[in-house]
Scaffold this active site. Structure first.
Site, PDB file in Angstrom:
ATOM      1  N   SER A   1       0.818  -1.220   0.000  1.00  0.00           N
ATOM      2  CA  SER A   1       0.000   0.000   0.000  1.00  0.00           C
ATOM      3  C   SER A   1       0.848   1.266   0.000  1.00  0.00           C
ATOM      4  O   SER A   1       1.923   1.320   0.620  1.00  0.00           O
ATOM      5  CB  SER A   1      -0.857  -0.021   1.273  1.00  0.00           C
ATOM      6  OG  SER A   1      -1.402   1.250   1.516  1.00  0.00           O
TER       7      SER A   1
ATOM      8  N   GLU B   1       0.205   3.620   1.748  1.00  0.00           N
ATOM      9  CA  GLU B   1       0.297   4.027   3.159  1.00  0.00           C
ATOM     10  C   GLU B   1       1.690   3.746   3.715  1.00  0.00           C
ATOM     11  O   GLU B   1       2.107   4.354   4.697  1.00  0.00           O
ATOM     12  CB  GLU B   1      -0.753   3.285   3.987  1.00  0.00           C
ATOM     13  CG  GLU B   1      -2.153   3.845   3.870  1.00  0.00           C
ATOM     14  CD  GLU B   1      -2.300   5.231   4.486  1.00  0.00           C
ATOM     15  OE1 GLU B   1      -1.945   5.398   5.657  1.00  0.00           O
ATOM     16  OE2 GLU B   1      -2.757   6.145   3.780  1.00  0.00           O
TER      17      GLU B   1
ATOM     18  N   TYR C   1      -1.618   0.013  10.707  1.00  0.00           N
ATOM     19  CA  TYR C   1      -1.881  -0.653   9.414  1.00  0.00           C
ATOM     20  C   TYR C   1      -0.660  -0.524   8.502  1.00  0.00           C
ATOM     21  O   TYR C   1      -0.188  -1.502   7.919  1.00  0.00           O
ATOM     22  CB  TYR C   1      -3.112  -0.017   8.752  1.00  0.00           C
ATOM     23  CG  TYR C   1      -3.286  -0.386   7.288  1.00  0.00           C
ATOM     24  CD1 TYR C   1      -3.821  -1.621   6.923  1.00  0.00           C
ATOM     25  CD2 TYR C   1      -2.910   0.499   6.270  1.00  0.00           C
ATOM     26  CE1 TYR C   1      -3.971  -1.972   5.579  1.00  0.00           C
ATOM     27  CE2 TYR C   1      -3.059   0.162   4.934  1.00  0.00           C
ATOM     28  CZ  TYR C   1      -3.591  -1.074   4.595  1.00  0.00           C
ATOM     29  OH  TYR C   1      -3.734  -1.407   3.261  1.00  0.00           O
TER      30      TYR C   1
ATOM     31  N   PHE D   1     -14.731   4.082   3.906  1.00  0.00           N
ATOM     32  CA  PHE D   1     -13.602   4.820   3.301  1.00  0.00           C
ATOM     33  C   PHE D   1     -14.164   6.129   2.763  1.00  0.00           C
ATOM     34  O   PHE D   1     -15.326   6.204   2.346  1.00  0.00           O
ATOM     35  CB  PHE D   1     -12.936   3.986   2.208  1.00  0.00           C
ATOM     36  CG  PHE D   1     -12.328   2.723   2.752  1.00  0.00           C
ATOM     37  CD1 PHE D   1     -11.096   2.757   3.397  1.00  0.00           C
ATOM     38  CD2 PHE D   1     -12.987   1.516   2.667  1.00  0.00           C
ATOM     39  CE1 PHE D   1     -10.540   1.604   3.938  1.00  0.00           C
ATOM     40  CE2 PHE D   1     -12.449   0.354   3.202  1.00  0.00           C
ATOM     41  CZ  PHE D   1     -11.215   0.397   3.839  1.00  0.00           C
TER      42      PHE D   1
HETATM   43  P1  NAP Z   1     -11.258  -4.703   1.594  1.00  0.00           P
HETATM   44  O1  NAP Z   1     -12.419  -4.359   0.713  1.00  0.00           O
HETATM   45  O2  NAP Z   1     -11.225  -4.215   2.989  1.00  0.00           O
HETATM   46  O3  NAP Z   1     -11.148  -6.312   1.595  1.00  0.00           O
HETATM   47  C1  NAP Z   1     -10.311  -6.969   2.491  1.00  0.00           C
HETATM   48  C2  NAP Z   1     -10.528  -8.454   2.350  1.00  0.00           C
HETATM   49  O4  NAP Z   1      -9.724  -9.135   3.326  1.00  0.00           O
HETATM   50  C3  NAP Z   1     -11.974  -8.916   2.614  1.00  0.00           C
HETATM   51  O5  NAP Z   1     -12.271 -10.009   1.792  1.00  0.00           O
HETATM   52  C4  NAP Z   1     -11.909  -9.356   4.066  1.00  0.00           C
HETATM   53  O6  NAP Z   1     -12.912 -10.289   4.422  1.00  0.00           O
HETATM   54  C5  NAP Z   1     -10.549 -10.015   4.068  1.00  0.00           C
HETATM   55  N1  NAP Z   1      -9.999 -10.201   5.394  1.00  0.00           N
HETATM   56  C6  NAP Z   1      -9.961  -9.336   6.433  1.00  0.00           C
HETATM   57  N2  NAP Z   1      -9.365  -9.886   7.499  1.00  0.00           N
HETATM   58  C7  NAP Z   1      -9.021 -11.141   7.134  1.00  0.00           C
HETATM   59  C8  NAP Z   1      -8.412 -12.225   7.815  1.00  0.00           C
HETATM   60  N3  NAP Z   1      -8.035 -12.139   9.082  1.00  0.00           N
HETATM   61  N4  NAP Z   1      -8.228 -13.381   7.136  1.00  0.00           N
HETATM   62  C9  NAP Z   1      -8.622 -13.499   5.835  1.00  0.00           C
HETATM   63  N5  NAP Z   1      -9.223 -12.514   5.149  1.00  0.00           N
HETATM   64  C10 NAP Z   1      -9.415 -11.341   5.806  1.00  0.00           C
HETATM   65  O7  NAP Z   1      -9.887  -4.255   0.914  1.00  0.00           O
HETATM   66  P2  NAP Z   1      -9.589  -3.897  -0.618  1.00  0.00           P
HETATM   67  O8  NAP Z   1      -9.828  -2.456  -0.810  1.00  0.00           O
HETATM   68  O9  NAP Z   1     -10.230  -4.898  -1.478  1.00  0.00           O
HETATM   69  O10 NAP Z   1      -8.007  -4.087  -0.642  1.00  0.00           O
HETATM   70  C11 NAP Z   1      -7.410  -5.349  -0.939  1.00  0.00           C
HETATM   71  C12 NAP Z   1      -6.019  -5.403  -0.337  1.00  0.00           C
HETATM   72  O11 NAP Z   1      -5.233  -4.349  -0.862  1.00  0.00           O
HETATM   73  C13 NAP Z   1      -5.962  -5.233   1.176  1.00  0.00           C
HETATM   74  O12 NAP Z   1      -4.880  -5.997   1.655  1.00  0.00           O
HETATM   75  C14 NAP Z   1      -5.665  -3.762   1.359  1.00  0.00           C
HETATM   76  O13 NAP Z   1      -5.022  -3.540   2.599  1.00  0.00           O
HETATM   77  C15 NAP Z   1      -4.754  -3.509   0.188  1.00  0.00           C
HETATM   78  N6  NAP Z   1      -4.760  -2.158  -0.392  1.00  0.00           N
HETATM   79  C16 NAP Z   1      -5.922  -1.536  -0.693  1.00  0.00           C
HETATM   80  C17 NAP Z   1      -5.904  -0.297  -1.288  1.00  0.00           C
HETATM   81  C18 NAP Z   1      -7.161   0.421  -1.693  1.00  0.00           C
HETATM   82  O14 NAP Z   1      -7.098   1.627  -1.937  1.00  0.00           O
HETATM   83  N7  NAP Z   1      -8.284  -0.272  -1.824  1.00  0.00           N
HETATM   84  C19 NAP Z   1      -4.667   0.306  -1.589  1.00  0.00           C
HETATM   85  C20 NAP Z   1      -3.495  -0.378  -1.277  1.00  0.00           C
HETATM   86  C21 NAP Z   1      -3.550  -1.619  -0.679  1.00  0.00           C
HETATM   87  P3  NAP Z   1     -14.406  -9.792   4.890  1.00  0.00           P
HETATM   88  O15 NAP Z   1     -15.143  -9.461   3.606  1.00  0.00           O
HETATM   89  O16 NAP Z   1     -14.940 -10.972   5.602  1.00  0.00           O
HETATM   90  O17 NAP Z   1     -14.200  -8.581   5.747  1.00  0.00           O
HETATM   91  O1  F7E Z   2      -9.009   8.058   4.001  1.00  0.00           O
HETATM   92  C1  F7E Z   2      -9.498  11.474   5.238  1.00  0.00           C
HETATM   93  C2  F7E Z   2      -8.560  10.572   6.016  1.00  0.00           C
HETATM   94  O2  F7E Z   2      -9.989   5.940   4.884  1.00  0.00           O
HETATM   95  C3  F7E Z   2      -8.495   8.937   3.031  1.00  0.00           C
HETATM   96  C4  F7E Z   2      -7.233   2.044   2.480  1.00  0.00           C
HETATM   97  O3  F7E Z   2      -7.761   1.362   1.375  1.00  0.00           O
HETATM   98  O4  F7E Z   2      -6.035   3.545   1.056  1.00  0.00           O
HETATM   99  C5  F7E Z   2      -6.989   3.492   2.099  1.00  0.00           C
HETATM  100  O5  F7E Z   2      -6.519   4.184   3.243  1.00  0.00           O
HETATM  101  C6  F7E Z   2      -8.263  10.306   3.638  1.00  0.00           C
HETATM  102  C7  F7E Z   2      -7.498  10.272   4.969  1.00  0.00           C
HETATM  103  O6  F7E Z   2      -8.296   5.902   2.974  1.00  0.00           O
HETATM  104  C8  F7E Z   2     -12.798  11.029   6.669  1.00  0.00           C
HETATM  105  O7  F7E Z   2      -8.073  11.216   7.184  1.00  0.00           O
HETATM  106  C9  F7E Z   2     -11.505  12.686   6.097  1.00  0.00           C
HETATM  107  O8  F7E Z   2      -6.526  11.270   4.972  1.00  0.00           O
HETATM  108  O9  F7E Z   2     -10.555   6.683   2.538  1.00  0.00           O
HETATM  109  P1  F7E Z   2      -9.569   6.596   3.615  1.00  0.00           P
HETATM  110  P2  F7E Z   2      -6.779   5.755   3.452  1.00  0.00           P
HETATM  111  O10 F7E Z   2      -6.601   6.034   4.891  1.00  0.00           O
HETATM  112  O11 F7E Z   2      -5.964   6.555   2.502  1.00  0.00           O
HETATM  113  C10 F7E Z   2      -4.753   2.983   1.365  1.00  0.00           C
HETATM  114  C11 F7E Z   2      -3.881   3.086   0.142  1.00  0.00           C
HETATM  115  C12 F7E Z   2      -4.851   1.613   1.932  1.00  0.00           C
HETATM  116  O12 F7E Z   2      -3.956   0.790   1.751  1.00  0.00           O
HETATM  117  C13 F7E Z   2      -5.936   1.371   2.911  1.00  0.00           C
HETATM  118  O13 F7E Z   2      -6.191  -0.034   3.026  1.00  0.00           O
HETATM  119  O14 F7E Z   2      -9.534  10.879   3.946  1.00  0.00           O
HETATM  120  N1  F7E Z   2     -10.848  11.547   5.799  1.00  0.00           N
HETATM  121  N2  F7E Z   2     -12.701  12.390   6.648  1.00  0.00           N
HETATM  122  C14 F7E Z   2     -11.628  10.499   6.132  1.00  0.00           C
HETATM  123  N3  F7E Z   2     -11.434   9.176   5.993  1.00  0.00           N
HETATM  124  C15 F7E Z   2     -12.427   8.348   6.401  1.00  0.00           C
HETATM  125  N4  F7E Z   2     -12.280   7.001   6.257  1.00  0.00           N
HETATM  126  N5  F7E Z   2     -13.589   8.829   6.957  1.00  0.00           N
HETATM  127  C16 F7E Z   2     -13.824  10.164   7.106  1.00  0.00           C
HETATM  128  O15 F7E Z   2     -14.864  10.559   7.603  1.00  0.00           O
END
Ligand code: NAP
Ligand code: F7E
Length: 346
Positions: free
Chosen positions: A135, A137, A158, A197
């Site tokens: 990520s 992050e 995280y 999110f």
């Molecule tokens: P997501 O919608 O939160 O999906 C996470 C998946 O992981 C769900 O299927 C969840 O199951 C499963 N999971 C959670 N805890 C688990 C555990 N203990 N054992 C097995 N499975 C588990 O995330 P996403 O947005 O699809 O992202 C996919 C991956 O990319 C994640 O690793 C995330 O951290 C990473 N990532 C995401 C982003 C982004 O912007 N979306 C960016 C960079 C990296 P449930 O459905 O049962 O909760």
């Molecule tokens: O926040 C601000 C918050 O939770 C984005 C995950 O998929 O992407 C995701 O992480 C920004 C942050 O995403 C609210 O403070 C303001 O600056 O949508 P987010 P994230 O933290 O960037 C990365 C790449 C991952 O890997 C993660 O798994 O938005 N923000 N107000 C808020 N965020 C949330 N959630 N809720 C608010 O009310």
């Protein structure tokens, strides 16, 4: 021979898009699903086939990244050519509330899976390729733009856990010469994005405000900037990484960043609304340590295997708003039917 893939995190946003992609390419897809007291398969119901049907290519197995015995069993049963580790407690703010579980599932969970793969490869002699969902992050407070050379500076439990997972993956690549690739994906969104999110929280609110189901939207830091792409484009990069000649670490991003405030402008504007009338700041959404500015440079992925994003920011926001406006109308209709049912039963 058609390939077979194992996806951990198949029920998540990315898992659902990746499953669709792999099924369309002729793969047999095995997915790990967590046991839950309520259904957690909404994102893959449309591709699910009943176990009694013949010729199924999507097969689900119960498992959890915190349970290595179960992971080992799933690996032996599914015999995959490719493993995609997308499983994670993926919410940054929640990771401050549950840091230990986040580390267990994200960091140690990745290690468990890699070690199951090591045993599988060593006792079968098979070639298995591994994708690790890293990520942006991990870059945290590092100065933008960020690329593969940028040092990590994680700002949450995280992010720290993802850095550990990244290094575990890299170590297994170097120690055992396995094909293990780290995708370093910047934020990617879609109509299937989790509702807590910020992007989806905003587009859900737009739909519900339009439908008269919600009056206010409470948010935290509106100044944070993110490089937001479309999840459907990003799962293609995951697959391409595992088809490439060499394993490696690759940034996947659009190369453009916008603030939460700009996302609000675009989302509410598309629905003909002014967000200033609806949005209020609630400090509970601030993070103890914030990530201010993420902007990715995806040129390495483009050069290595020709990946580039297809969906511009504006199109992404509009796609999400349109979908959530429709969802809110359905919600309103269902609420009306329930109310009518209650009235007629009196
Ligand atoms: P997501 O919608 O939160 O999906 C996470 C998946 O992981 C769900 O299927 C969840 O199951 C499963 N999971 C959670 N805890 C688990 C555990 N203990 N054992 C097995 N499975 C588990 O995330 P996403 O947005 O699809 O992202 C996919 C991956 O990319 C994640 O690793 C995330 O951290 C990473 N990532 C995401 C982003 C982004 O912007 N979306 C960016 C960079 C990296 P449930 O459905 O049962 O909760
Ligand atoms: O926040 C601000 C918050 O939770 C984005 C995950 O998929 O992407 C995701 O992480 C920004 C942050 O995403 C609210 O403070 C303001 O600056 O949508 P987010 P994230 O933290 O960037 C990365 C790449 C991952 O890997 C993660 O798994 O938005 N923000 N107000 C808020 N965020 C949330 N959630 N809720 C608010 O009310």
């Amino acid at each position: 021979m058609p390939k077979s893939a194992l996806i951990i995190g198949i029920t998540g946003q990315d898992g659902s898009y990746l499953s669709e992609l792999l099924l369309a390419k002729g793969y047999t897809v095995h997915g790990v699903v967590r046991r839950s007291s309520s259904f957690n398969t909404a994102r893959i119901n449309h591709i699910y086939a009943d176990p009694h049907e013949s010729g199924r290519r999507l097969l689900l197995h119960y498992g959890d990244l915190t349970d290595s015995t179960g992971l080992r069993r799933v690996l032996e049963v599914s015999v995959p050519d490719e493993i995609y580790n997308l499983g994670a407690q993926s919410h940054v703010k929640v990771s401050f509330e549950n840091p230990e579980y986040t580390a267990d599932s994200v960091a140690v969970g990745t290690l468990r899976l890699l070690d199951c793969m090591r045993d599988h490869i060593q006792h079968t002699g098979r070639n298995v390729r591994f994708y690790q969902a890293g990520s942006s992050e991990m870059f945290g407070a590092a100065k933008p733009p960020q690329n593969e050379e940028t040092p990590f500076y994680p700002r949450s439990p995280y992010a720290v856990s993802k850095v550990a997972a990244h290094w575990y993956a890299l170590n297994y690549r170097e120690a055992y010469n396995f094909f293990v690739s780290n995708g370093i994906l910047f934020n990617h969104e879609s109509p299937r994005r989790g509702e807590t999110f910020v992007t989806r929280k905003i587009t859900r609110a737009v739909g519900r405000i339009k439908a008269g189901l919600q009056k206010k939207l409470y948010l935290g830091n509106l100044d944070a900037r993110r490089d937001w792409g479309f999840a459907g484009d990003y799962v293609e990069a995951m697959w391409m990484m595992l088809q490439h000649d060499e394993p490696g670490d690759f940034v996947v991003a659009t190369g453009e960043a916008y603030s939460v405030r700009q996302f609000l402008d675009e989302a509410f504007g598309h629905a003909g609304l002014d967000w200033n009338q609806y949005v209020e700041i609630d400090p509970q959404y601030f993070r103890p340590t914030e990530v201010d500015y993420l902007l990715g440079d995806p040129s390495k992925a483009r050069k290595a295997f020709g990946w580039k994003p297809r969906t511009p920011f504006r199109e992404l926001v509009r796609m999400m708003v349109d979908s959530d406006v429709q969802l809110a109308l359905e919600e309103k209709y269902m609420a009306g039917r329930t109310a009518a049912g209650v009235a007629s039963s009196r």
